[in-house]
Motif scaffolding. Structure first.
Motif, short mmCIF file in Angstrom:
data_model
loop_
_atom_site.label_atom_id
_atom_site.label_comp_id
_atom_site.label_asym_id
_atom_site.label_seq_id
_atom_site.Cartn_x
_atom_site.Cartn_y
_atom_site.Cartn_z
N MET A 491 0.84 -1.21 0.00
CA MET A 491 0.00 0.00 0.00
C MET A 491 0.87 1.25 0.00
O MET A 491 0.64 2.20 -0.77
CB MET A 491 -0.91 -0.02 1.23
CG MET A 491 -1.62 1.30 1.51
SD MET A 491 -2.83 1.17 2.86
CE MET A 491 -1.76 1.09 4.29
N MET A 492 1.90 1.25 0.85
CA MET A 492 2.79 2.42 0.89
C MET A 492 3.47 2.63 -0.46
O MET A 492 3.54 3.75 -0.97
CB MET A 492 3.85 2.23 1.98
CG MET A 492 3.29 2.31 3.40
SD MET A 492 4.54 1.94 4.67
CE MET A 492 5.53 3.45 4.61
N LEU A 493 3.93 1.54 -1.04
CA LEU A 493 4.66 1.66 -2.30
C LEU A 493 3.75 2.11 -3.44
O LEU A 493 4.20 2.76 -4.38
CB LEU A 493 5.34 0.33 -2.64
CG LEU A 493 6.43 -0.09 -1.65
CD1 LEU A 493 6.95 -1.49 -1.96
CD2 LEU A 493 7.59 0.91 -1.66
N ASP A 494 2.48 1.77 -3.35
CA ASP A 494 1.53 2.16 -4.40
C ASP A 494 0.91 3.53 -4.16
O ASP A 494 0.24 4.08 -5.04
CB ASP A 494 0.38 1.14 -4.48
CG ASP A 494 0.85 -0.22 -4.95
OD1 ASP A 494 1.96 -0.31 -5.53
OD2 ASP A 494 0.12 -1.21 -4.73
N SER A 495 1.11 4.05 -2.97
CA SER A 495 0.29 5.20 -2.55
C SER A 495 0.57 6.46 -3.35
O SER A 495 -0.34 7.25 -3.61
CB SER A 495 0.49 5.46 -1.05
OG SER A 495 1.86 5.74 -0.78
N ARG A 496 1.80 6.68 -3.74
CA ARG A 496 2.09 7.91 -4.49
C ARG A 496 1.51 7.83 -5.90
O ARG A 496 0.96 8.80 -6.41
CB ARG A 496 3.61 8.13 -4.53
CG ARG A 496 4.01 9.43 -5.21
CD ARG A 496 4.36 9.18 -6.65
NE ARG A 496 4.90 10.35 -7.31
CZ ARG A 496 5.79 10.27 -8.27
NH1 ARG A 496 6.29 9.09 -8.62
NH2 ARG A 496 6.20 11.35 -8.88
N GLU A 497 1.61 6.67 -6.52
CA GLU A 497 1.04 6.55 -7.87
C GLU A 497 -0.48 6.71 -7.81
O GLU A 497 -1.09 7.30 -8.71
CB GLU A 497 1.41 5.18 -8.48
CG GLU A 497 1.29 5.15 -9.99
CD GLU A 497 2.30 6.08 -10.69
OE1 GLU A 497 3.44 6.19 -10.22
OE2 GLU A 497 1.91 6.71 -11.69
N ALA A 498 -1.07 6.21 -6.73
CA ALA A 498 -2.52 6.39 -6.56
C ALA A 498 -2.86 7.87 -6.50
O ALA A 498 -3.80 8.34 -7.14
CB ALA A 498 -2.99 5.68 -5.29
N ALA A 499 -2.06 8.61 -5.73
CA ALA A 499 -2.32 10.06 -5.61
C ALA A 499 -2.15 10.76 -6.95
O ALA A 499 -2.93 11.63 -7.32
CB ALA A 499 -1.41 10.66 -4.55
N VAL A 500 -1.10 10.38 -7.67
CA VAL A 500 -0.92 10.96 -9.01
C VAL A 500 -2.13 10.64 -9.88
O VAL A 500 -2.65 11.50 -10.59
CB VAL A 500 0.38 10.42 -9.66
CG1 VAL A 500 0.43 10.79 -11.14
CG2 VAL A 500 1.60 10.96 -8.92
N ASN A 501 -2.60 9.40 -9.79
CA ASN A 501 -3.74 9.00 -10.61
C ASN A 501 -4.98 9.84 -10.33
O ASN A 501 -5.66 10.28 -11.24
CB ASN A 501 -4.07 7.52 -10.39
CG ASN A 501 -3.09 6.61 -11.11
OD1 ASN A 501 -2.45 7.00 -12.09
ND2 ASN A 501 -2.94 5.39 -10.62
N PHE A 502 -5.29 10.05 -9.05
CA PHE A 502 -6.54 10.77 -8.78
C PHE A 502 -6.35 12.29 -8.75
O PHE A 502 -7.33 13.03 -8.66
CB PHE A 502 -7.26 10.23 -7.55
CG PHE A 502 -6.67 10.54 -6.20
CD1 PHE A 502 -6.68 11.83 -5.68
CD2 PHE A 502 -6.14 9.52 -5.40
CE1 PHE A 502 -6.16 12.11 -4.43
CE2 PHE A 502 -5.62 9.79 -4.15
CZ PHE A 502 -5.62 11.10 -3.66
N MET A 503 -5.10 12.74 -8.80
CA MET A 503 -4.87 14.20 -8.81
C MET A 503 -4.38 14.70 -10.17
O MET A 503 -5.03 15.53 -10.79
CB MET A 503 -3.84 14.57 -7.74
CG MET A 503 -4.27 14.25 -6.32
SD MET A 503 -2.93 14.48 -5.12
CE MET A 503 -3.26 16.17 -4.62
#
Lengths: 690, 690
Positions: A491-503
């Motif tokens: 989850m931590m490792l994916d979290s920044r890409e997730a933020a980029v995706n939704f932002m």
């Protein structure tokens, strides 16, 4: 005790387990074993090292461990060498770092090898954007730990010393060895005697932990404080004033580190006000500091309101000055060319300034990444930047190698992180924001550490000895339990890409809510506002497409990158899609590698981001039962807020951009649930959180 | 023109196509053909009939059609018989209804058969909860069309007459033949001369459309208006006062319909204030009205604050009075025993009162079903109630047959609907709320109509001749296009179950936000509040389970139902799961037919409800391109709001109940995104919408 998620219970648990509030950070010395520490020398720093071993020893019970200070060719600066029963270093600070590393390995179960460990950067420095009144610019964890308002604001209390000590210890434990105590938007009064008294008090607390104190200064100080007619850096009276001021500062703090300067930027005064260059300004200060081995960190974050492409400006201003700076000046460059966005390509200044010391500035505080609300592990973002190849000296000229002395000889190497620390009990607002403080320190020490390793360390340490809400018993291996560790780490490792995706997927940037920099604000562009402060300047959405054209036929920002990057970025077909809209203005029906149109891909990315946050909620709900209820509930609560805000980002950006694309959101995706006009009404640039 | 969803465009379209604002309801006479109407008689009602044919004829161009008034054994009351070129009825009103039916069939493409069509109920009446100051209790479509505040509030304007005419026409077109002009919580002044003047003006407009005028009266009127010492219904002066008052009313409105009375309920005065029974009160008024053929509709909605089970009380109060009411009294019974919840079992009074006229009261306005925000087609709910078998006279004793005269001989039969009409341009706030007005009229006319048929009719009529946002051309068959009709109709038919799922699944009820009755409020129970106004009284959630025990060992409400229902409801194993928590307090781990525990099933139901609304959004987005942009965008907008609110319901109920169940939400379901304490803080019973 059963799994409980409810709020009432939350308060009960807080009462019973008051210690589980995150204040201990990654330094949880539970159930220590007896140990004998042998050290022939004595000093405040060594005393700390000894005490830490005694408080936190998790090796063989009743073992002996020797702290040895001696020269070792393989050991530079603060480096050390560990074995099961010895910490060897060239300096006291090295011993302290070795001790923390030894204790860390005991709690994470990592092997203790005999290799020399040296830091990547000499200066591993936190920038505190703390104001003298105690507020923290872009701080989301309460007030400043250094400053406060009120009549007794400059009185040093025992509580002050306690928190400064805890802060120093936390930094030392991850190798941070320097702190700038005040905001880069600097109040002149920080270098007046009454404030210097408090600076001295802070420096005295930080010193035994190996931390040097720095200050941000206001370039107009000679005029404001000294009542001089000018602050022109070539004016003799000004030069003299700074020489005297530096001398005065060193009388308070004999090992003072130096100045951090934001000049001629966003309204701050600077040498350009007097027709001088950044070099003129920086060198004047550097000369004043030189006798004391002090240095100047001069920020490259400059841009004027009328430039055609803000992303080009720092490079344009600083490249002509390459080679003109003194050797105790370091140009401090933000990781990207704009401003700490969720994703930017690296700043083209890295590697390009070949005769000037350059240091990266990373933002640990979550200005553009959800404040204290989002769970975003920044290490992957920093790793992406630091390992970016600039090609400036052939393949492998990474940003890291261009700044850590591997390629260019710099008298000083440094990495700065804009701190996320405040008076909140858990220091950082969000429990997982502690991981970003941790990661910054670890990367500044070892720029080649993988984010996976850092997350692994942090989780094991942070949940070491946690009270499991499942069994009700202390779970010393909580962090080691694969049911917890694996999914949470992922989850931590994916979290920044997730933020980029939704932002800001596909290279979008700077489309956040004005001032607050939290929610979405792609529409924000009041009349008369300088264009490069408004999102439409950056996204350029129109009927013919979206994105900022920085190709050769556009602003030609690509030209600031070394080949093959310039050509690669210049061609939409070869430009990495994650930077596509950074460098290209692309038609809505442009086909991406997925086979989708740009519009559809945008929709998919935003939708994916929201679903990633939802998946994080599940991960946490499942894994949380292995740890204490209090921290579990706190993170659960924030993930919910993040999920709502992710949905807001998706809806705002898609509905706003749809006005231009005039294309339907693919029907297989969830529809927006927020109405555009309501979102626009609720976000009037006043920085309120949604 | 391409598909566009955006807001800016929304305003442009409104400007260009001002006619598409929903004000035309289901009466869209586009592109009429010439027709010759032959009618030997003349009257205001027949003139309307003629005019409607000429404005809306969609049959053979230049056809002739004859309007014939004659006796026909098969035709009762307002009935009629249609053929391609003739409308036959026994009354002028019957002719008018026949004309509307003929025109309806032309626009929906239904066959015109020669069968006699008679209404199920004699009186098909709307109750307007409109106050003399123009506000509408539980109204979500603007102010009253009948009343307003301000100095000239009683002046009758041309605009008043225009809207009353449009209102009367809409009602006549679906067979509604009566209106109560004011709130059941009645102001005494409604029957003073100045108000009666306006009542007369309204009645004069409604009369040609076959609509009789009724008023709600305040039982204390003799004391308040007449300055009598009492309003005791057995007091001679009171009796005389009412006789005089009735006579006065008929001098204004010679065909006045009668009184609607809410007495001894929720603070309203009533006969019980004087030690008299409901029968005493109703009969006294009935006697006064009798000479003019007026009637009394006496509401059974009564419950005292200290009764053990509010659901039992109307039955307990009224059953002993069965047979004691005059034949021009009808007891008006809400469909369920509590209060217009998203789902209730039918009121046990239906069929049980065998010697008393009884009429169902349905709520068309969306008090508990999302106001003007949700898309919920109420027809399926009403169909469920009306077709419920009471077994009171053997199998097949449905609520419909127990009230429409099929089983019990009633001098008057009636069905009431609490109106959702206001001054909003589209009459009902939400475009799809028009379908509920339409459905009420249609069911009151033909209680055995299927909801599928009603939805089909309404869609075809409402989108007849719509301007397609896809082609930009008038699309006269928009409602007939399967790409539009089939999915949208299915959405309507599923919409009530979706609302039950995300609000009150498995028999839960009355757990909404206090006062506002919009969002969730399962927690609301201020100190000192009467228990039966608070959700915890109804859900009874505790560690040992959830639900109101109305079994024989509980409140024994089951006993009010006729066998086999009493036994069926009494046993959790045979009780329909949709009523489970209505009749039973069930442990959290109770196994349901799905194999899931009660807790898991609750989670699944709430989650399903949210996902159903999401699916409605997709349905509408896909189907909407066949109709005009304005109405499309309006509905799209509201579906988004509904989706957010559905999520709030899910999160609020699951997180609140989880405090008692202490069980995890199944991990395959999406996690809540709203925090319980925030939801509780935002809902403090002040009725604000989320």
């Amino acid at each position: 005790m059963k799994v409980v998620f409810n709020v009432l219970f939350f308060f009960i648990v807080i009462t019973c387990q008051a210690q589980e509030n995150g204040h201990q950070l990654w330094l949880r010395y539970k159930n220590a074993k007896p140990v004998t520490v042998i050290c022939s020398k004595n000093s405040p720093t060594l005393s700390i090292a000894k005490q830490e071993l005694q408080n936190g020893w998790q090796g063989e019970p009743n073992a002996s461990i020797t702290l040895t200070i001696k020269k070792d060719k393989a050991l530079k600066d603060d480096g050390f060498r560990l074995s099961q029963n010895e910490v060897i270093a060239a300096t006291e600070k090295g011993v302290l770092y070795g001790v923390y590393e030894l204790l860390r390995r005991q709690r994470t179960g990592e092997a203790i090898t005999g290799e020399a460990e040296n830091p990547s950067y000499q200066i591993r420095i936190l920038n505190h954007w703390d104001n003298p009144n105690g507020s923290v610019e872009r701080g989301y964890a309460g007030h400043s730990i250094f400053w406060r308002s009120g009549p007794d604001s400059l009185t040093v209390t025992q509580n002050d010393k306690k928190i400064w000590t805890e802060y120093a210890r936390a930094n030392a434990s991850i190798g941070i060895n320097a702190s700038v105590l005040n905001n880069v938007n600097a109040s002149p009064k920080i270098i007046t005697p009454e404030y210097l008294n408090r600076v001295k008090a802070i420096a005295d607390v930080l010193r035994p932990y190996g931390i040097k104190t720095y200050l941000s200064i206001n370039f107009s100080s000679p005029a404001i404080l000294g009542k001089l007619k000018t602050s022109d850096p070539l004016d003799k009276a000004v030069i003299k004033w700074w020489q005297d001021k530096v001398k005065e500062i060193y009388s308070y703090v004999p090992d003072f580190g130096g100045f951090l300067v934001k000049a001629s930027s966003e309204g701050q005064p600077g040498p350009q006000d007097f027709g001088r260059t950044h070099a003129d300004g920086a060198n004047m200060l550097a000369d004043a500091l030189k006798p004391y081995n002090g240095i100047v960190m001069w920020r490259a974050f400059v841009y004027s309101p009328n430039d055609k492409d803000r992303a080009k400006q720092a490079y344009n201003e600083f490249m002509p000055l390459d080679g003109k700076f003194k050797d105790n000046v370091i140009i401090q460059v933000k990781n990207g060319p704009v401003d700490f966005q969720p994703r930017e390509p690296f700043s083209p200044l890295f590697g390009a300034m070949k005769q000037t010391s350059v240091m990266p500035e990373l933002q640990v505080t979550m200005e553009y990444l959800g404040h204290d609300k989002y769970l975003v592990f920044l290490s992957t973002m920093w790793e992406e930047v630091l390992q970016s190849d600039t090609y400036q000296q052939g393949e492998g000229s990474t940003v890291a190698r261009c700044t850590d002395g591997s390629i260019y000889s710099q008298k000083y190497t440094a990495m700065a992180g804009v701190s996320n620390v405040g008076l909140d009990t858990n220091w950082c607002g969000h429990l997982f924001n502690q991981a970003n403080w941790y990661a910054f320190g670890r990367l500044a020490w070892n720029v080649n550490l993988k984010s996976e390793q850092i997350a692994d360390e942090w989780l094991k340490l942070t949940f070491y000895g946690a009270q499991s809400s499942k069994s009700g018993e202390a779970n010393y291996n909580a962090g080691w339990n694969d049911n917890f560790l694996k999914p949470v780490k992922q989850m931590m490792l994916d979290s920044r890409e997730a933020a980029v995706n939704f932002m800001t997927p596909l290279g979008l940037h700077h489309i956040m809510s004005a001032n607050g920099h939290y929610g979405p604000g792609p529409w924000w562009a009041p009349k008369g506002m300088r264009a490069d402060w408004t999102p439409p300047y950056y996204h350029q959405a129109a009927e013919n497409g979206i994105g900022f054209d920085r190709t050769k036929t556009g602003s030609d920002a690509v030209e600031q990158y070394h080949e093959p990057l310039a050509s690669q970025f210049n061609d939409a077909a070869t430009c990495p899609e994650k930077y596509l809209l950074w460098f290209h203005h692309v038609p809505w029906d442009y086909k991406l590698k997925s086979g989708r149109t740009l519009w559809d891909e945008l929709c998919y990315k935003y939708d994916e981001g929201v679903n990633q946050v939802r998946s994080f909620q599940k991960v946490w709900d499942k894994a949380g039962v292995y740890v204490d209820s209090t921290r579990f509930l706190e993170v659960q609560r924030k993930l919910r807020i993040q999920c709502v805000n992710a949905g807001l980002w998706k809806d705002a950006c898609l509905l706003y951009f749809q006005q231009f694309s005039k294309m339907p959101i693919p029907y297989e995706l969830e529809r927006p649930v927020n109405n555009l006009d309501v979102m626009m009404y609720n976000d009037r640039g006043d920085g309120r959180s949604h």
